[in-house]
Design a protein around this motif. Structure first.
Motif: not given
Length: 86
Positions: A62-67
């Motif tokens: 599951v995507q939890r953070d980006f950048w």
């Protein structure tokens, strides 16, 4: 008991990716969790999915953070995942 699966999605020549590696490394080391890195440069499907959001942290798929990776939020997410294990 399996630990959370932490994956950092990166690409070459990415200054945010270097900072993300350091952040993920600090958080996972403090919790005794391993992590892996995958590059969109090596995977067309990842490039298609995450091209505009690199770097990306996935926890158990599951995507939890980006950048810019928020270390406090990542630690909280991983602690919750550890607490939910049987």
């Amino acid at each position: 008991m399996p630990l959370p699966d932490v994956v950092l999605i990166t690409k070459a020549d990415c200054h945010l990716c270097a900072a993300a590696r350091a952040a993920v490394g600090r958080v996972t080391a403090a919790l005794g969790i391993d992590w892996t890195e995958q590059s969109v440069d090596d995977d067309a499907a990842l490039r298609e999915r995450f091209a505009e959001e690199i770097p990306v942290v996935l926890v158990n798929g599951v995507q939890r953070d980006f950048w810019k990776i928020d270390e406090v939020r990542l630690a909280r997410t991983l602690r919750r995942a550890l607490d939910q294990q049987p």
